[in-house]
Design an enzyme around this catalytic site. Structure first.
Site, PDB file in Angstrom:
ATOM      1  N   LYS A 113      38.908  41.853  28.179  1.00  3.89           N
ATOM      2  CA  LYS A 113      39.962  42.151  29.150  1.00  3.89           C
ATOM      3  C   LYS A 113      40.935  40.974  29.259  1.00  3.89           C
ATOM      4  O   LYS A 113      40.519  39.821  29.286  1.00  3.89           O
ATOM      5  CB  LYS A 113      39.259  42.395  30.489  1.00  3.89           C
ATOM      6  CG  LYS A 113      40.126  42.787  31.641  1.00  3.89           C
ATOM      7  CD  LYS A 113      39.247  43.052  32.865  1.00  3.89           C
ATOM      8  CE  LYS A 113      39.242  41.881  33.829  1.00  3.89           C
ATOM      9  NZ  LYS A 113      40.231  41.820  34.851  1.00  3.89           N
ATOM     10  N   LYS A 135      28.404  35.430  37.705  1.00  8.48           N
ATOM     11  CA  LYS A 135      29.033  34.132  37.957  1.00  8.48           C
ATOM     12  C   LYS A 135      27.998  33.063  38.269  1.00  8.48           C
ATOM     13  O   LYS A 135      28.111  31.942  37.779  1.00  8.48           O
ATOM     14  CB  LYS A 135      30.054  34.229  39.099  1.00  8.48           C
ATOM     15  CG  LYS A 135      31.323  34.978  38.697  1.00  8.48           C
ATOM     16  CD  LYS A 135      32.466  34.736  39.662  1.00  8.48           C
ATOM     17  CE  LYS A 135      33.721  35.479  39.191  1.00  8.48           C
ATOM     18  NZ  LYS A 135      34.816  35.411  40.156  1.00  8.48           N
ATOM     19  N   LYS A 139      43.590  36.404  34.115  1.00  4.03           N
ATOM     20  CA  LYS A 139      44.317  35.221  34.592  1.00  4.03           C
ATOM     21  C   LYS A 139      43.599  33.944  34.218  1.00  4.03           C
ATOM     22  O   LYS A 139      44.210  32.925  34.012  1.00  4.03           O
ATOM     23  CB  LYS A 139      44.413  35.258  36.121  1.00  4.03           C
ATOM     24  CG  LYS A 139      45.501  36.122  36.674  1.00  4.03           C
ATOM     25  CD  LYS A 139      45.610  35.870  38.174  1.00  4.03           C
ATOM     26  CE  LYS A 139      45.198  37.069  38.981  1.00  4.03           C
ATOM     27  NZ  LYS A 139      43.987  36.946  39.755  1.00  4.03           N
TER      28      LYS A 139
END
Ligand code: ATP
Ligand code: LTN
Length: 335
Positions: free
Chosen positions: A198, A115, A201
């Site tokens: 994957k 990240k 959200k």
């Protein structure tokens, strides 16, 4: 009285709706496990602060996530289902544990490395760096035995174990050392449009994500448009047929059937038939979940009351652990 072993897990309120990967990979297991474990499930809103959020939206997403836990079958009278920020001890223990965590140790967390590389150093907060320490606090406050999570969280649970052992070695037996329970590969769901990544959200495009709160017609349409291949046979082959394999996994997970039985049922029939069958399964499963979630959201005051009662239950356990930690470390007691 026989006490049940304790379980802890949570999800971030990072979207208005959960996606079916969250349902199949996490909620379905949580629902089963709550029968045999003393389960604590949180909506980890403090963790969600590591991403930019609009305040009103964060509040709404937090309620919506809690409502979906309940609608999916987490029973707030059996399990302790609460909002992380309602229990002050989380932030307090996170501070304590941060003083026991090495800078290099935290820097080795792959999720942080990924990240922070994506955002750049200036846009990476210290909160993102200490995210796993807050997660360790979540788990250790409740003297947790098992932590069911996806593979990507395994390293965070390992760090949690290390911190618990370090604390215990330095200050005496205080924390129970938890075990991760990693969800099986068969429970991993991929994006319908991009079946090698994957389902998530926070996916960039919504076309490949099946949302729990989508209108059933929209979900059916997304399934009919799911990426497949040109072979035309309904057969599980993760390597060469990721799209069809993913749909088979969803079908099997929601019906409790074995993949070969589903392959047999659709042998010699086209993808259209198979997708129609799957759309029916998905609509039958999520229609009632969606309705129940919307019903709960129609009465936010009642939902907030349920969350408050559960937070009080969590407080009682968490405060006990925190007081013990403060004592052991030599913080002067307030009389
Ligand atoms: P975000 O995009 O905000 O990271 P996410 O949808 O990837 O969210 P998480 O909040 O990271 O989901 O995970 C919540 C739980 O759902 C975890 O236990 C995780 O393993 C599970 N989960 C998430 N996505 C999937 C998926 N595609 N298949 C199976 N399980 C999943
Ligand atoms: N980091 C986790 C969410 C999470 C969690 C936890 C999971 C926060 N605290 C404690 C298990 C136990 C995630 O992103 N899925």
């Amino acid at each position: 009285m026989v006490t049940k072993p304790r379980l802890y897990s949570g999800m971030q309120p990072s979207a208005d709706s959960l996606q079916i990967g969250n349902y199949i990979g996490a909620l379905m297991q949580w629902r089963d496990l709550q029968q045999t474990y003393d389960a604590f499930f949180s909506v980890v809103d403090l963790h969600a602060l590591t991403q930019p959020n609009d305040p009103a939206e964060l509040r709404a997403k937090t309620r919506r996530t809690a409502a979906q836990y309940i609608a999916a079958g987490i029973e707030p009278s059996r399990s302790t289902l609460y909002v992380q920020s309602h229990v002050r001890a989380h932030a307090e223990l996170a501070w304590i544990l941060s003083t026991l965590t090495g800078f290099g140790e935290a820097g080795r967390m792959t999720q942080f490395k990924d990240k922070s590389q994506r955002y750049g150093a200036e846009a990476t907060s210290v909160g993102l760096f200490t995210y796993p320490v807050l997660m360790a606090a979540d788990i250790l406050l409740y003297q947790t035995d098992i932590v069911p999570v996806g593979d990507d969280q395994k390293q965070h649970v390992e760090l949690t174990r290390t911190l618990a052992e370090r604390f215990n070695a330095r200050y005496g037996e205080t924390f129970h050392v938890p075990m991760p329970v990693i969800q099986q590969d068969t429970a991993r769901i991929y994006d319908l449009q991009n079946p090698t990544s994957k389902m998530s959200k926070s996916a960039e495009s919504d076309a490949g994500v099946l949302w729990l709160l989508d209108d059933p017609k929209v979900s059916a349409k997304k399934i009919m448009r799911a990426v497949t291949d040109s072979e035309g046979s309904v057969r599980y082959d993760r390597e060469n047929k990721p799209g069809v394999s993913n749909l088979l996994v969803i079908y099997a997970a929601l019906t409790g059937r074995q993949i070969p039985a589903i392959e047999d049922e659709y042998a010699g029939r086209g993808y259209g038939d198979f997708k129609k069958g799957l759309a029916e399964v998905v609509v039958a499963e999520f229609g009632p979940v969606r309705e129940r979630a919307l019903e709960l959201l129609d009465d936010p005051a009642e939902l907030d009351r349920v969350l408050a009662t559960n937070a009080a239950r969590a407080d009682a356990v968490a405060d006990r652990t925190l007081a013990d930690v403060y004592d052991k470390m030599g913080l002067l007691r307030r009389v």
